[in-house]
Design a protein around this motif. Sequence first.
Motif, PDB file in Angstrom:
ATOM      1  N   GLY A  29      59.631 119.094 161.967  1.00 26.96           N
ATOM      2  CA  GLY A  29      59.573 118.559 163.322  1.00 26.96           C
ATOM      3  C   GLY A  29      59.848 117.081 163.409  1.00 26.96           C
ATOM      4  N   LEU A  30      60.364 116.487 162.333  1.00 29.15           N
ATOM      5  CA  LEU A  30      60.699 115.071 162.339  1.00 29.15           C
ATOM      6  C   LEU A  30      62.193 114.901 162.597  1.00 29.15           C
ATOM      7  N   GLU A  31      62.547 113.760 163.149  1.00 32.23           N
ATOM      8  CA  GLU A  31      63.946 113.475 163.432  1.00 32.23           C
ATOM      9  C   GLU A  31      64.605 112.898 162.189  1.00 32.23           C
ATOM     10  N   PRO A  32      65.570 113.604 161.599  1.00 35.41           N
ATOM     11  CA  PRO A  32      66.221 113.098 160.391  1.00 35.41           C
ATOM     12  C   PRO A  32      67.021 111.836 160.685  1.00 35.41           C
ATOM     13  N   GLY A  33      67.013 110.939 159.737  1.00 34.24           N
ATOM     14  CA  GLY A  33      67.790 109.718 159.871  1.00 34.24           C
ATOM     15  C   GLY A  33      68.358 109.295 158.536  1.00 34.24           C
ATOM     16  N   ILE A  34      69.336 108.435 158.577  1.00 31.54           N
ATOM     17  CA  ILE A  34      69.957 107.952 157.354  1.00 31.54           C
ATOM     18  C   ILE A  34      70.383 106.502 157.581  1.00 31.54           C
ATOM     19  N   THR A  35      70.048 105.635 156.639  1.00 29.53           N
ATOM     20  CA  THR A  35      70.409 104.233 156.750  1.00 29.53           C
ATOM     21  C   THR A  35      70.952 103.750 155.404  1.00 29.53           C
ATOM     22  N   GLY A  36      71.532 102.574 155.423  1.00 30.08           N
ATOM     23  CA  GLY A  36      72.000 101.948 154.191  1.00 30.08           C
ATOM     24  C   GLY A  36      73.020 102.763 153.435  1.00 30.08           C
ATOM     25  N   VAL A  37      73.909 103.454 154.142  1.00 27.90           N
ATOM     26  CA  VAL A  37      74.916 104.290 153.476  1.00 27.90           C
ATOM     27  C   VAL A  37      75.926 103.417 152.744  1.00 27.90           C
ATOM     28  N   GLU A  38      76.106 103.715 151.475  1.00 30.23           N
ATOM     29  CA  GLU A  38      77.054 102.981 150.629  1.00 30.23           C
ATOM     30  C   GLU A  38      77.822 103.983 149.769  1.00 30.23           C
ATOM     31  N   ILE A  39      79.128 103.912 149.814  1.00 30.89           N
ATOM     32  CA  ILE A  39      79.975 104.804 149.008  1.00 30.89           C
ATOM     33  C   ILE A  39      80.966 103.943 148.224  1.00 30.89           C
ATOM     34  N   ARG A  40      80.931 104.075 146.919  1.00 29.01           N
ATOM     35  CA  ARG A  40      81.821 103.263 146.079  1.00 29.01           C
ATOM     36  C   ARG A  40      82.029 103.922 144.725  1.00 29.01           C
ATOM     37  N   ARG A  41      83.052 103.483 144.048  1.00 27.57           N
ATOM     38  CA  ARG A  41      83.253 103.926 142.670  1.00 27.57           C
ATOM     39  C   ARG A  41      82.175 103.319 141.785  1.00 27.57           C
ATOM     40  N   ASP A  42      81.714 104.099 140.833  1.00 28.62           N
ATOM     41  CA  ASP A  42      80.718 103.595 139.883  1.00 28.62           C
ATOM     42  C   ASP A  42      81.400 103.458 138.530  1.00 28.62           C
ATOM     43  N   PRO A  43      81.661 102.222 138.108  1.00 30.96           N
ATOM     44  CA  PRO A  43      82.376 102.032 136.841  1.00 30.96           C
ATOM     45  C   PRO A  43      81.541 102.341 135.610  1.00 30.96           C
ATOM     46  N   ALA A  44      80.218 102.373 135.760  1.00 32.45           N
ATOM     47  CA  ALA A  44      79.355 102.602 134.600  1.00 32.45           C
ATOM     48  C   ALA A  44      78.190 103.524 134.967  1.00 32.45           C
ATOM     49  N   PRO A  45      78.474 104.792 135.292  1.00 31.67           N
ATOM     50  CA  PRO A  45      77.394 105.721 135.640  1.00 31.67           C
ATOM     51  C   PRO A  45      76.569 106.079 134.414  1.00 31.67           C
ATOM     52  N   PRO A  46      75.328 106.549 134.607  1.00 34.02           N
ATOM     53  CA  PRO A  46      74.503 106.967 133.478  1.00 34.02           C
ATOM     54  C   PRO A  46      75.198 108.018 132.619  1.00 34.02           C
ATOM     55  N   LEU A  47      74.856 108.049 131.343  1.00 37.81           N
ATOM     56  CA  LEU A  47      75.520 108.945 130.400  1.00 37.81           C
ATOM     57  C   LEU A  47      75.379 110.409 130.785  1.00 37.81           C
TER      58      LEU A  47
END
Length: 237
Positions: free
Chosen positions: A93-111
């Motif tokens: 019953g809560l209103e979903p929300g989304i903030t701080g959206v960031e989309i980018r290439r990750d040059p060094a993702p975790p192994l």
Amino acid sequence: MTKRHAHEIVADSLRTQILDGRYKPGERLPSEEALTDEYGVSRNTVRVALDRLAAANLITRRRGSGSYVNVEIGISHSLGSLRSFTTLLRDLGLEPGITGVEIRRDPAPPLEILGFLPSEVVWLVRRVRTGSGSPFALLDSWLPDRIGSRIDPEVLAERQSLYASLAEDLDTRVAEATESIHAEAADEREAGVLGVPVGSPLIVIRRWTYDRAGRPVEYTRSAARGDRYRYVVKLRA
């Protein structure tokens, strides 16, 4: 406007009454027969509505006894249920929300991500999920180039759900996932965003997600406030 089903109307009405305190924690809800008469719907419709509230862990259904309001209500998720955070919030019953959206290439993702996603280029989708304006979780998702390069941050913010965006915009539907769940202490960034002291316990969930063809789609790390999120295990003999 999307037409609402009868079970959604019944579920929303009962949810509102629970959250407003008409039905107290531990109190038994009216019987299925009584709810059928009250709302003028079929018994099956009432059962679907109650199942929806049970999935959100607002109530517990006891065979032969009835449905009872849960004593503790928070953002809850039942093991074995592959649902998005958006769905969890709406069911509560809560209103979903989304903030701080960031989309980018990750040059060094975790192994562990490099070993899971079959892609030389990996994209990171970072966002904060909120419920009725209150921050609940930080989500970081890594996706292969064939998917991540096609996600529009504005569209994701509008749709709220990454899974909805994948399905509706990229024709990619998740079908199966493996999760690991454990506790971690909040670092400075997590504490600042979630509004808790540094070192506060967080529920950290790592999810490896596959599509219907069994191809890896997404690796996600979510960190949620330990006082507002819980996992529920239902066992049957």
